[in-house]
Design an enzyme around this catalytic site. Structure first.
Site, mmCIF file in Angstrom:
data_model
loop_
_atom_site.group_PDB
_atom_site.id
_atom_site.type_symbol
_atom_site.label_atom_id
_atom_site.label_comp_id
_atom_site.label_asym_id
_atom_site.label_seq_id
_atom_site.Cartn_x
_atom_site.Cartn_y
_atom_site.Cartn_z
ATOM 1 N N THR A 14 0.815 -1.228 0.000
ATOM 2 C CA THR A 14 0.000 0.000 0.000
ATOM 3 C C THR A 14 0.848 1.277 0.000
ATOM 4 O O THR A 14 0.459 2.278 -0.596
ATOM 5 C CB THR A 14 -0.943 0.035 1.218
ATOM 6 O OG1 THR A 14 -0.218 -0.399 2.366
ATOM 7 C CG2 THR A 14 -2.129 -0.893 1.030
ATOM 8 N N ARG A 15 2.043 1.221 0.642
ATOM 9 C CA ARG A 15 2.878 2.429 0.716
ATOM 10 C C ARG A 15 3.483 2.813 -0.636
ATOM 11 O O ARG A 15 4.016 3.886 -0.803
ATOM 12 C CB ARG A 15 3.995 2.233 1.749
ATOM 13 C CG ARG A 15 3.508 2.428 3.177
ATOM 14 C CD ARG A 15 4.621 2.254 4.172
ATOM 15 N NE ARG A 15 4.924 0.848 4.416
ATOM 16 C CZ ARG A 15 5.982 0.418 5.086
ATOM 17 N NH1 ARG A 15 6.855 1.288 5.574
ATOM 18 N NH2 ARG A 15 6.187 -0.862 5.284
ATOM 19 N N MET A 16 3.370 1.896 -1.617
ATOM 20 C CA MET A 16 3.864 2.188 -2.965
ATOM 21 C C MET A 16 2.980 3.215 -3.678
ATOM 22 O O MET A 16 3.410 3.807 -4.653
ATOM 23 C CB MET A 16 3.897 0.911 -3.817
ATOM 24 C CG MET A 16 5.158 0.107 -3.674
ATOM 25 S SD MET A 16 6.591 1.074 -4.115
ATOM 26 C CE MET A 16 7.695 -0.164 -4.660
ATOM 27 N N LYS A 17 1.721 3.360 -3.174
ATOM 28 C CA LYS A 17 0.760 4.261 -3.836
ATOM 29 C C LYS A 17 0.702 3.949 -5.333
ATOM 30 O O LYS A 17 0.975 4.801 -6.179
ATOM 31 C CB LYS A 17 1.152 5.737 -3.623
ATOM 32 C CG LYS A 17 1.341 6.161 -2.181
ATOM 33 C CD LYS A 17 0.022 6.484 -1.518
ATOM 34 C CE LYS A 17 0.185 7.243 -0.212
ATOM 35 N NZ LYS A 17 0.831 6.516 0.830
ATOM 36 N N ASN A 225 9.553 -0.533 0.063
ATOM 37 C CA ASN A 225 8.143 -0.342 0.402
ATOM 38 C C ASN A 225 7.547 0.935 -0.149
ATOM 39 O O ASN A 225 6.369 1.201 0.042
ATOM 40 C CB ASN A 225 7.980 -0.347 1.933
ATOM 41 C CG ASN A 225 8.308 -1.696 2.528
ATOM 42 O OD1 ASN A 225 7.731 -2.695 2.136
ATOM 43 N ND2 ASN A 225 9.250 -1.737 3.444
#
Length: 273
Positions: A14-17, A225
């Site tokens: 999710t932190r990759m956006k 990440n």
């Protein structure tokens, strides 16, 4: 020195956006997961079993023919490895567990870790790193040179918090002992997940020998990440590629401004402006 690998690659990141699964983002021209697979192959892996989940079709599209299992629900690292049980049920030998988002790990590190595992006749060996600021990482607690426990930050007292050797998240196991320990772990914790570190606890508690191998360069164990970390990992791989080419006889006028991807081969005495 053959072994089998289990590569954890089911997460969304999710932190990759991003709309893409994390592991197919590229570092220096190659997807992170493919880079990890290439390293494992070169280190002697006989089969790489990928644990896939989030948008698995996209991942498979970028890889082609691979061995994989599906982790429908992401219920922790221990659960991910449990998914591969059928693939290693009849196999006796070494199983290496690693992640699909650590593209900086080197072939030499994996080979050295496996060698130490064999020489010390260990049941499991954990790859570790020495961190000057180990906050947030699981600490490696030892007794007589072998691992006694992995203690997470939230469970650590002041004495344990002072330990700088941390769990880097790569493991080498004897297959039968791994399968046995996987059946004994539970999810009685705050997140309701099955953790691979609990496998280590099971082994220590039953008197098995758990070893550790400390990586020389901490960069190798960096997990990617975010897009920032993706750029950092690419930079490291570009520098390594330039050094590899210069060592093979290529002339670079300014290595800092040269971008050469992983798969490129260049003949000696070639000048790169």
């Amino acid at each position: 020195m053959g072994f089998k690998s289990i590569v954890l690659a089911a997460g969304k990141g999710t932190r990759m956006k991003s709309d893409l699964p994390k592991v197919i983002h590229k570092v220096n021209g190659i997807s992170m997961l493919k880079k990890v697979i290439n390293v494992l192959d070169e280190a002697g892996s006989k089969e790489n079993i990928l644990i896939l989940g989030h948008k698995k079709e996209l991942v498979l599209e970028t890889l082609g023919e691979v061995s994989y299992v599906l982790q429908e629900e992401q219920l922790g690292t221990g659960h991910a490895v449990q998914m591969a049980e059928e693939k290693i049920a009849d196999y006796e030998g070494l199983v290496l567990v690693t992640c699909g988002d650590t593209p900086l790990i080197r072939v030499e590190t994996i080979k050295s870790m496996i060698l130490k595992h064999k020489l010390d006749k260990a049941t499991a060996t954990i790859l570790t790193a020495i961190e000057e600021n180990p906050f947030g990482y699981g600490r490696i607690v030892k007794e007589n040179g072998f691992v006694k426990a992995i203690v997470e930050e939230k469970d650590a007292n002041e004495e344990i918090k002072a330990i700088k050797e941390i769990n880097a998240g790569v493991y080498c196991f004897e297959s039968k002992k791994l399968l046995d320990a996987l059946r004994k772990i539970d999810n009685n914790n705050a997140n309701g997940e099955y953790y691979l570190t609990d496998v280590i606890k099971v082994m220590v508690d039953q008197g098995d020998r758990v070893d550790s191998f400390s990586v020389k360069d901490n960069k190798e164990t960096m997990g990617v990440n975010s897009k920032v970390q993706l750029a950092q990992a690419s930079k490291v791989l570009r520098e390594r590629k330039n050094i590899e080419l210069m060592d093979a006889g290529v002339i670079m006028v300014d290595p800092n401004t040269v971008y050469i991807e992983e798969s490129v081969q260049i003949g000696r005495d070639t000048v790169i402006y």
